[in-house]
Design a protein around this motif. Structure first.
Motif, short mmCIF file in Angstrom:
data_model
loop_
_atom_site.label_atom_id
_atom_site.label_comp_id
_atom_site.label_asym_id
_atom_site.label_seq_id
_atom_site.Cartn_x
_atom_site.Cartn_y
_atom_site.Cartn_z
N PRO A 29 0.82 -1.21 0.00
CA PRO A 29 0.00 0.00 0.00
C PRO A 29 0.85 1.26 0.00
O PRO A 29 1.97 1.27 0.50
N LYS A 30 0.32 2.31 -0.59
CA LYS A 30 0.99 3.60 -0.65
C LYS A 30 0.08 4.65 -0.01
O LYS A 30 -1.13 4.46 0.08
N PRO A 31 0.65 5.78 0.41
CA PRO A 31 -0.18 6.83 1.01
C PRO A 31 -1.30 7.26 0.06
O PRO A 31 -1.09 7.37 -1.15
N GLU A 32 -2.48 7.51 0.63
CA GLU A 32 -3.62 7.87 -0.20
C GLU A 32 -4.43 8.99 0.42
O GLU A 32 -4.37 9.23 1.63
N VAL A 33 -5.17 9.67 -0.43
CA VAL A 33 -6.07 10.74 0.00
C VAL A 33 -7.43 10.51 -0.65
O VAL A 33 -7.51 10.31 -1.87
N THR A 34 -8.47 10.52 0.16
CA THR A 34 -9.84 10.35 -0.33
C THR A 34 -10.60 11.66 -0.19
O THR A 34 -10.53 12.30 0.87
N VAL A 35 -11.30 12.05 -1.24
CA VAL A 35 -12.10 13.27 -1.23
C VAL A 35 -13.58 12.88 -1.26
O VAL A 35 -14.04 12.24 -2.21
N GLN A 36 -14.30 13.27 -0.23
CA GLN A 36 -15.73 13.03 -0.14
C GLN A 36 -16.47 14.36 -0.32
O GLN A 36 -15.93 15.42 0.00
N THR A 37 -17.69 14.29 -0.80
CA THR A 37 -18.50 15.49 -0.96
C THR A 37 -19.90 15.27 -0.39
O THR A 37 -20.38 14.13 -0.32
#
Length: 287
Positions: A29-37
């Motif tokens: 796994p690699k660093p991740e960013v999730t964008v929710q709206t």
């Protein structure tokens, strides 16, 4: 004699915990960013503008020169490529469609410092956040678009809030703590230590070490990811065994018909470690 046995047990425990695995470059796994709206209406696309111009396979291109994409995505790529950030943040060719029911995740080597940039095809306008940080290995941000009008301006500023599932993490920690504590207390029964005269030391030691162990696992996963957590898990368990072995050896005197306190610490921690591995495979949400 006791020292030799303790050293032998430590060696056996270390070997038992050593799970062999092959290490390959760029696997895991690699660093991740999730964008929710929330409150989003109409078509919308999102990207992250990064401080860097290159992050792994992601990179900035010269203006007007973009990667080959599907025809329907070409206007999106052009729109993000044309955006000029006043702070000099860069578009690195990652983008995705975002909806309230379908968050967008930059799941491979997401930037550490970034802005979230939205583009609305119907109006051709943008919405951008302030500077943000990837505060966790798997960071989650939520942007509320309730009352937002894309046509109100060419570039509008929106606020992003951290939305990490801390409640879920706390619940998983509590569940692991209770279950691993139960395993260690259950192992105490055949060793003859689940009795009133031993129970206080047993409970205090196990409460302290199991809480520390599970907190360490949570913090490792939070800051370094699940792969790092599983790598450090046997080392943390070995440290717990060493602490409990010393405490039980000092507090409990070996008596006829009872197992040696160091042996109990070894068996109990080996059992809780094996149980933890099994639990991680069966109910991964707890980790």
């Amino acid at each position: 004699m006791v020292k030799k046995r303790l050293i032998s047990l430590l060696a056996c425990f270390a070997l038992a915990l050593a799970v062999p695995f092959a290490a390959f470059a760029d696997i895991g796994p690699k660093p991740e960013v999730t964008v929710q709206t929330t409150g989003l209406s109409g078509d919308c696309w999102v990207t992250l503008l990064a401080e860097e111009t290159v992050i792994g396979p992601w990179h900035e291109t010269e203006k007007g020169t973009v990667a080959a994409v599907e025809p329907e995505e070409a206007p999106v790529l052009d729109a993000f490529d044309a955006f000029e950030d006043p702070d000099g943040y860069h578009f690195l060719q990652w983008f995705d469609r975002v909806q309230d029911a379908s968050p967008a995740t930059w799941s491979y080597m997401a930037p550490k410092h970034f802005k979230i940039l939205f583009w609305f095809p119907e109006s051709g306008s943008y919405a951008v956040t302030e500077k943000l940080d990837r505060y966790a290995y798997s960071a989650v941000y939520r942007v509320d678009f309730s009352g937002f009008d894309p046509a109100a301006g060419e570039v509008q500023t929106v606020a992003a809030q951290k939305n990490y599932d801390y409640a879920g993490e706390a619940l998983g920690l509590a569940a692991r703590f209770v279950l691993t504590l139960a395993v260690e207390l259950l192992i105490a029964l055949p060793f003859g230590y689940l009795k009133r005269q031993y129970l206080r030391v047993l409970l205090i030691a196990n409460l302290a070490t199991q809480l520390a162990l599970n907190l360490a696992l949570n913090l490792t996963a939070y800051y370094s990811g699940s792969l790092a957590m599983w790598v450090f898990y046997p080392l943390y368990e070995l440290a717990v065994f060493a602490v409990e072995a010393v405490v039980f050896r000092l507090a409990f005197k070996p008596e006829a018909g009872k197992g040696h306190p160091v042996l109990y610490a070894f068996v109990a921690n080996a059992a809780s470690y094996a149980f933890g591995l099994w639990l991680g495979n069966v109910v991964p949400a707890l980790f």
